[in-house]
Write a protein that holds these residues in place. Structure first.
Motif, mmCIF file in Angstrom:
data_model
loop_
_atom_site.group_PDB
_atom_site.id
_atom_site.type_symbol
_atom_site.label_atom_id
_atom_site.label_comp_id
_atom_site.label_asym_id
_atom_site.label_seq_id
_atom_site.Cartn_x
_atom_site.Cartn_y
_atom_site.Cartn_z
ATOM 1 N N ALA A 272 0.829 -1.208 0.000
ATOM 2 C CA ALA A 272 0.000 0.000 0.000
ATOM 3 C C ALA A 272 0.862 1.255 0.000
ATOM 4 O O ALA A 272 0.592 2.214 -0.727
ATOM 5 C CB ALA A 272 -0.931 -0.008 1.215
ATOM 6 N N LEU A 273 1.920 1.245 0.823
ATOM 7 C CA LEU A 273 2.851 2.374 0.809
ATOM 8 C C LEU A 273 3.465 2.546 -0.576
ATOM 9 O O LEU A 273 3.637 3.663 -1.066
ATOM 10 C CB LEU A 273 3.965 2.155 1.837
ATOM 11 N N GLY A 274 3.798 1.412 -1.221
ATOM 12 C CA GLY A 274 4.414 1.471 -2.544
ATOM 13 C C GLY A 274 3.485 2.023 -3.603
ATOM 14 O O GLY A 274 3.897 2.827 -4.439
ATOM 15 N N VAL A 275 2.207 1.603 -3.579
ATOM 16 C CA VAL A 275 1.235 2.116 -4.548
ATOM 17 C C VAL A 275 1.077 3.622 -4.377
ATOM 18 O O VAL A 275 1.112 4.401 -5.343
ATOM 19 C CB VAL A 275 -0.127 1.418 -4.390
ATOM 20 N N GLY A 276 0.900 4.053 -3.127
ATOM 21 C CA GLY A 276 0.782 5.480 -2.873
ATOM 22 C C GLY A 276 2.026 6.233 -3.296
ATOM 23 O O GLY A 276 1.944 7.356 -3.819
ATOM 24 N N SER A 277 3.179 5.613 -3.098
ATOM 25 C CA SER A 277 4.436 6.249 -3.468
ATOM 26 C C SER A 277 4.527 6.492 -4.971
ATOM 27 O O SER A 277 5.001 7.537 -5.422
ATOM 28 C CB SER A 277 5.613 5.386 -3.011
ATOM 29 N N ILE A 278 4.081 5.514 -5.753
ATOM 30 C CA ILE A 278 4.127 5.655 -7.202
ATOM 31 C C ILE A 278 3.181 6.761 -7.661
ATOM 32 O O ILE A 278 3.506 7.573 -8.545
ATOM 33 C CB ILE A 278 3.799 4.310 -7.881
ATOM 34 N N ILE A 279 2.002 6.819 -7.043
ATOM 35 C CA ILE A 279 1.071 7.905 -7.376
ATOM 36 C C ILE A 279 1.700 9.248 -7.009
ATOM 37 O O ILE A 279 1.623 10.223 -7.771
ATOM 38 C CB ILE A 279 -0.263 7.709 -6.646
ATOM 39 N N GLY A 280 2.357 9.294 -5.854
ATOM 40 C CA GLY A 280 3.030 10.517 -5.450
ATOM 41 C C GLY A 280 4.123 10.919 -6.419
ATOM 42 O O GLY A 280 4.284 12.107 -6.741
ATOM 43 N N ALA A 281 4.884 9.937 -6.920
ATOM 44 C CA ALA A 281 5.928 10.236 -7.899
ATOM 45 C C ALA A 281 5.327 10.764 -9.191
ATOM 46 O O ALA A 281 5.886 11.682 -9.826
ATOM 47 C CB ALA A 281 6.754 8.978 -8.181
ATOM 48 N N GLY A 282 4.181 10.197 -9.603
ATOM 49 C CA GLY A 282 3.509 10.709 -10.794
ATOM 50 C C GLY A 282 3.084 12.157 -10.617
ATOM 51 O O GLY A 282 3.200 12.976 -11.543
ATOM 52 N N ILE A 283 2.603 12.476 -9.416
ATOM 53 C CA ILE A 283 2.234 13.868 -9.129
ATOM 54 C C ILE A 283 3.459 14.774 -9.243
ATOM 55 O O ILE A 283 3.384 15.889 -9.780
ATOM 56 C CB ILE A 283 1.604 13.964 -7.726
ATOM 57 N N LEU A 284 4.613 14.288 -8.758
ATOM 58 C CA LEU A 284 5.832 15.088 -8.844
ATOM 59 C C LEU A 284 6.239 15.332 -10.288
ATOM 60 O O LEU A 284 6.641 16.447 -10.654
ATOM 61 C CB LEU A 284 6.970 14.393 -8.104
ATOM 62 N N ILE A 285 6.171 14.291 -11.125
ATOM 63 C CA ILE A 285 6.587 14.432 -12.521
ATOM 64 C C ILE A 285 5.712 15.443 -13.243
ATOM 65 O O ILE A 285 6.200 16.312 -13.972
ATOM 66 C CB ILE A 285 6.552 13.058 -13.233
ATOM 67 N N VAL A 286 4.392 15.340 -13.038
ATOM 68 C CA VAL A 286 3.484 16.289 -13.675
ATOM 69 C C VAL A 286 3.657 17.689 -13.073
ATOM 70 O O VAL A 286 3.720 18.687 -13.780
ATOM 71 C CB VAL A 286 2.024 15.813 -13.521
#
Length: 432
Positions: A272-286
């Motif tokens: 769950a932490l990992g899934v949220g982390s990937i979404i967070g990274a996507g937010i950073l890239i955008v």
């Protein structure tokens, strides 16, 4: 696979890269994915280890903390190592170190052996990420430095996700050693690809090793008058965010057992932490395409606080708990990834590995403290809700630090030469 196209840079000091170098991006990313997998492998194995060895979970605190200490030492050393040997050799050697260390961990028989092996493995893990970020940013267009740093560092999040998803199945079916054996096997498979297709960035960019390279790699460059204040703020932010994230990445599977999760399902907390982390990274890239990275990090840090508070008042609904802890991962891991992007934006390319490494090492010092604090709180018998609420305090401090950093950032365009990045003359990214 095609490499980058090199043209003369405006100051004629080194060739400039004008198009993406996909082989380097992919290899750097995969190396960091394996780094992320191995980094949390021990944390998700603790519930099974404590049953297998018949010791309380808090007894694994030294092994968890020494993993982070080894990573911190790798971060600190990587600037000098890359200046002397180049990013390619450092990445190769570091992957070899954590491959062997992870494999041997599967045969550890007691806490002392486990702790020693994790310290050595951690050093290899620590050297990979800054070297991979420096390699990828050096061999790709300068205007994409922040996005590239986020993309490569996002591999840690994906690695954590893979470990969380596979870990529950591996532990249930084959026992805790299988988690480390699978990680070591994947790293060993990557090595031939790194050897064949990861280029020497110094040969492509025209930069040669020497006293000047060592000068730019010195930690003293991070305290030049133009960047001294931002260095301290970035280090403080990294320390706070890492410390809280590693409380949960190390102890979340254990904490979730108090909500009725079995030892086989508890590693899903790491997923769950990992899934949220990937979404967070996507937010950073955008977000990096429109706003300053510090502005984006302020928003994700607020999200981390909100999800932490929410998780403290939830009941025992397993699906909802995993969803909310995914939100915690989004906010905290975004900060851990984004601090590397801030580092590459405020330091020149020649100092990038040192800047990323030292900022991350300060974070890793937090990750040494985090598991210790988490273990102490668990040992005191505090409830998971109380531990979560206590964790909000350092995240709030991190929010204040990143807001101060945002106010002190220079305003430069993404195409500015390296010297402008440290000259304090003008912010990387968008206007916000």
């Amino acid at each position: 696979m095609s490499g980058p196209t090199l043209n003369s840079s405006p100051n004629n000091s080194a060739p400039a890269v004008d198009r993406p170098n996909w082989p380097v991006l992919i290899l750097a990313f995969v190396a960091v994915v394996l780094d992320g997998y191995d980094t949390i492998a021990l944390g998700l194995s603790v519930p099974a280890l404590k049953e297998d060895w018949g010791v309380p979970a808090s007894h694994f605190t030294p092994a968890l903390s020494l993993t982070s200490l080894g990573v911190a030492l790798g971060y600190i050393a990587v600037g000098r190592l890359t200046a002397r040997f180049g990013c390619r050799k450092v990445i190769l050697i570091a992957v070899v170190v954590f491959t062997i260390g992870s494999l041997l961990t599967a045969w550890a028989g007691n806490i002392v052996e486990l702790s020693a092996l994790r310290l050595i493995t951690g050093f290899g893990l620590g050297a990979v990420m800054p070297a991979a970020v420096a390699q990828a940013t050096a061999l790709n267009p300068a205007r994409h430095r922040q996005s590239i740093a986020v993309f490569v560092t996002m591999g840690i999040s994906l690695g954590a996700l893979i470990a969380g998803v596979l870990g529950s199945q591996l532990v249930s079916a084959y026992g805790w050693p299988s988690v480390f054996i699978v990680g070591a096997a994947a790293s060993a498979l990557l090595l031939p690809f790194l050897w064949l297709w990861l280029p020497d960035e110094r040969a492509l960019t025209g930069v040669v090793a020497g006293s000047e390279a060592r000068h730019h790699a010195a930690v003293a460059r991070l305290f030049d008058p133009a960047v001294r204040g931002r260095t301290l703020l970035l280090w403080g932010f990294a320390f706070m965010v890492f410390s809280v994230f590693y409380i949960f990445s190390s102890w979340l599977p254990t904490l979730l057992t108090s909500y009725g999760f079995s030892t086989g399902l508890a590693p899903l907390g790491s997923a769950a932490l990992g899934v949220g982390s990937i979404i967070g990274a996507g937010i950073l890239i955008v977000g990096a395409t429109r706003f300053r990275m510090s502005s984006v990090l302020a928003g994700t840090t607020v999200a981390a606080i909100a999800f932490l508070i929410l998780s403290a008042f939830l009941g025992s609904d397993k699906a909802l708990l995993l969803l909310v802890f995914g939100g915690v991962g989004l906010g905290l891991q975004a900060g851990m990834i984004g601090q590397a992007a801030v580092a590459v934006s405020i330091y020149p390319q020649a100092t990038a590995a040192t800047g990323v490494g030292w900022a991350s090492s300060m974070g890793r010092l937090g990750s040494v403290v985090g598991p210790i604090v988490g273990g102490a709180l668990i040992g005191l018998g505090l409830s998971t809700s109380a531990i979560v609420l206590i964790a909000c305090a350092p995240v709030a401090i991190a929010l204040g630090l990143i807001l101060l950093l945002r106010r002190t950032e220079p305003k430069v365009t993404v195409d500015a030469p390296d010297d402008a990045l440290v000259g304090g003359r003008a912010a990387v990214g968008g206007p916000a």
